[in-house]
Structures are given as C-alpha cells and as structure tokens.
Design a protein around this motif. Structure first.
Motif: not given
Length: 351
Positions: A50-51, A60-61, A226-229, A233-234
């Motif tokens: 998603a990110s 898309l959420s 764990a999401s690096l993306e 995005e943050d």
C-alpha cells in the motif's frame, strides 16, 4: 562507475551499528508462535504494498489493498490502474520473498522483477522488462498538471544500458569483496539506480523491491516482518529531498552521499524500531493467551486460519457445546481479542 568515497558522521556509524545489533538478535527476538509470525508478516506485506504504490500516486488504503489481494487470488481482473499496480507489486514482493536466496543481483533479475511489477499494467505492456527508449527526466508540474521545468535530468536512453551494467557490476563486487558495509552499498545502489531511471515507468516501486531483495541477501532476515515502505511514505517529502540533494552531486568529483544515506539509515531504524515494538506487544498477548481456557484458544486459532466465522462454523470446528462457546466468545469480545459483527443469525466473528 567510480568507487564512492564515503566518510560518515558518528551518528550514521551509530545507526549502522544499531541496525546490525537488531539483525543479530532477530533469531532470539522472533520467539513467537508460527501463526503470530505469519500474521505479523501479512500486516507488514500489506503495509509495504500500500505504501509503495501510494508514494507513486496510487490512492488505495491499506484495507482496500487487503481486500483486493484476497479477491485477486481467484479473480485476475483489475478495474483501475491503482489496482493493477498493487497486484503487480504484490507479485514482485512474493517473488523476492520466495526466491531471494537464488536471486543474485543481475540485470536479468532486475528486468525480470520489472516485468513482474508491471505484469497487470495495460499501458506498460510494450516496455515491461526493457530499458527505456525515451527520455524520462524528473519534471515539475503546475497545478493543472503541465510541465514547467526539469527538476533532475536522468541518464539518456543511449547511456542507460552501459550505466546499468556498471552499477550492477560495482554493487556485486562491493557486496562480495568490498570494504564498505552492506547497508552503505545498498544505499549507493538505490540512489544511483534512481538517478539512472532505467525504465520508462515503475522505477520508484522497483527500487523498493530491489532494496528488499538486497537486504534479505545481506542477511537482514527480519525485513518481511516490518514495512520499510511505510517508513518512507511517512517521510515522503524528506525522501524526495534526500534523493535530489545527493543525485544532483553524482556527476561531480565529490558526490555528497550523506543526505540520501542518512535518510535511508534512519528509515531502516524506524523499520526495526516498529518491529521491535510489535514483537513486544505480541509477546504480551501471547503470554496472556497462555492463561485462557482451552476453548478460547481453539476459537482464536480458528479465526487466525479462517479470518471470519459464525457460531455455527465455530461449533463445527471446535466440537464444543454451543452455549459454552457463546460464553467464551462473549469473554473474548469483552477482552478485545475478538470482534463481533452483525446481529442475531447474521452474527460473525473476526480477530
């Protein structure tokens, strides 16, 4: 490609050491049940897909991505370009997770991942897996979407094959033999890859898939959990600023690697910090579950497998008395472990 001359501040050296310390502790840290690790990985994968697609403009959420991927298992049709990009990113990530041990960094593998990434994108059919044939400079747009200037001039189509060959050869040699730390090599590869911009479309998404591939091959086995993306995005504005600050110096005698490498390492730190926090929460939940009645544990296990179940289905799965099952479900709902949906005969439950 010239050998990068990298000299970093004590803060960046400390970041590398902190990330490597977590890497070394991962086997001990992940002492959760297989189903909880699987759930953790599923959440991280959805966040990553998603990110990464939202960074490039998709809308898309996380919930929409999760719904799409569950539907896409049986229905290979996608209504919008956003859905096409999500499906392609999911398949590219699956390929990396399954085959990274045998997927050494080569131009063929880079093109293969690009082809998978754009597999469902109708407008990209002609150039999937092929280096660009048209200029792809990074441009600034006005409020109406009209081009008003070039922000960054990427490698020309003519020079792209040679520069990609040089970049891949340098990265492989550096990872196999070089004195540089693997995280620094990966950071240099990614910022240079994006400066070359070798494909007509999908370069940003592919760079993040390649980051995951290279991290896994370098022994960072916790990456799928764990999401690096999400960390990127943050901090999307800082992401682009760091890229540009380094990329605009790449053709000089003394490229300034610090802006991008610093951003990259800080995102890796956020990734591992987020995973460490989730592991702590999961261990707390797992310890508390150890004190639950056996029937409650059976219910939770069933819901982790099926995701949504009715009382009738749970009665069949557990073999329990229906009234006893209702009592255990009320306790699990009150405790926040299970969600109740609907009313009366239409009631169903999920984690």
């Amino acid at each position: 490609m010239r050998e990068p001359k990298l000299a970093f501040s004590p803060d960046l050296v400390k970041l590398v050491a902190e990330i490597d310390e977590f890497k070394g502790r991962w086997e001990a840290l992940k002492m959760l049940s297989p189903d909880r690790l699987s759930a953790l990985r599923k959440v991280a994968t959805i966040e990553s897909i998603a990110s990464s697609t939202r960074i490039e403009g998709a809308r898309l959420s996380d919930a929409e991505v999760e719904s799409l991927l569950s539907r896409a298992i049986s229905v290979r049709s996608f209504r919008t370009r956003d859905e096409q990009e999500v499906a392609g990113y999911a398949e590219a990530m699956d390929l990396v997770f399954e085959a990274y041990a045998d997927m050494r960094l080569t131009e063929n593998h880079v093109r293969q991942l690009h082809q998978t990434l754009l597999r469902h994108s109708d407008k990209d059919e002609r150039h999937r897996g092929s280096y660009k044939t048209l200029s792809s400079n990074v441009v600034a747009l006005d409020a109406e979407g009209r081009e008003i200037g070039v922000v960054f001039e990427t490698t020309s189509p003519f020079d792209t094959p040679r520069e990609m060959e040089d970049l891949v050869a340098w990265t492989r040699k550096a990872l196999d033999e070089g004195p540089l730390h693997p995280l620094l090599i990966i950071a240099v590869f990614i910022v240079t890859f994006l400066a070359i911009h070798p494909f007509q479309d999908g370069n940003g998404r592919l760079s993040r898939v390649l980051t995951t591939l290279l991290l896994l091959r370098a022994g960072y086995a916790y990456v799928p959990y764990a999401s690096l993306e999400r960390a990127i995005e943050d901090n999307k504005d800082l992401y682009y600023k760091a890229l540009r600050r380094t990329q605009t110096t790449l053709k000089s005698e003394t490229p300034d690697w610090d802006p991008w490498v610093g951003f990259f390492l800080r995102c890796l730190k956020k990734q591992k910090d987020g995973l460490a926090a989730r592991l702590d929460r999961e261990r707390t939940v797992q310890d508390s579950e150890a004190r639950l009645p056996e029937l409650s544990l059976l219910v939770l296990e069933a819901l982790r497998t099926k995701e949504r179940l009715t009382i009738a289905q749970l009665t069949s799965i557990t073999g329990a008395n229906r009234n006893t099952l209702k009592v255990r479900l009320r306790e699990l709902v009150a405790d926040g472990r299970v969600h109740q949906h609907g009313k009366a005969r239409a009631t169903w439950y999920s984690l």
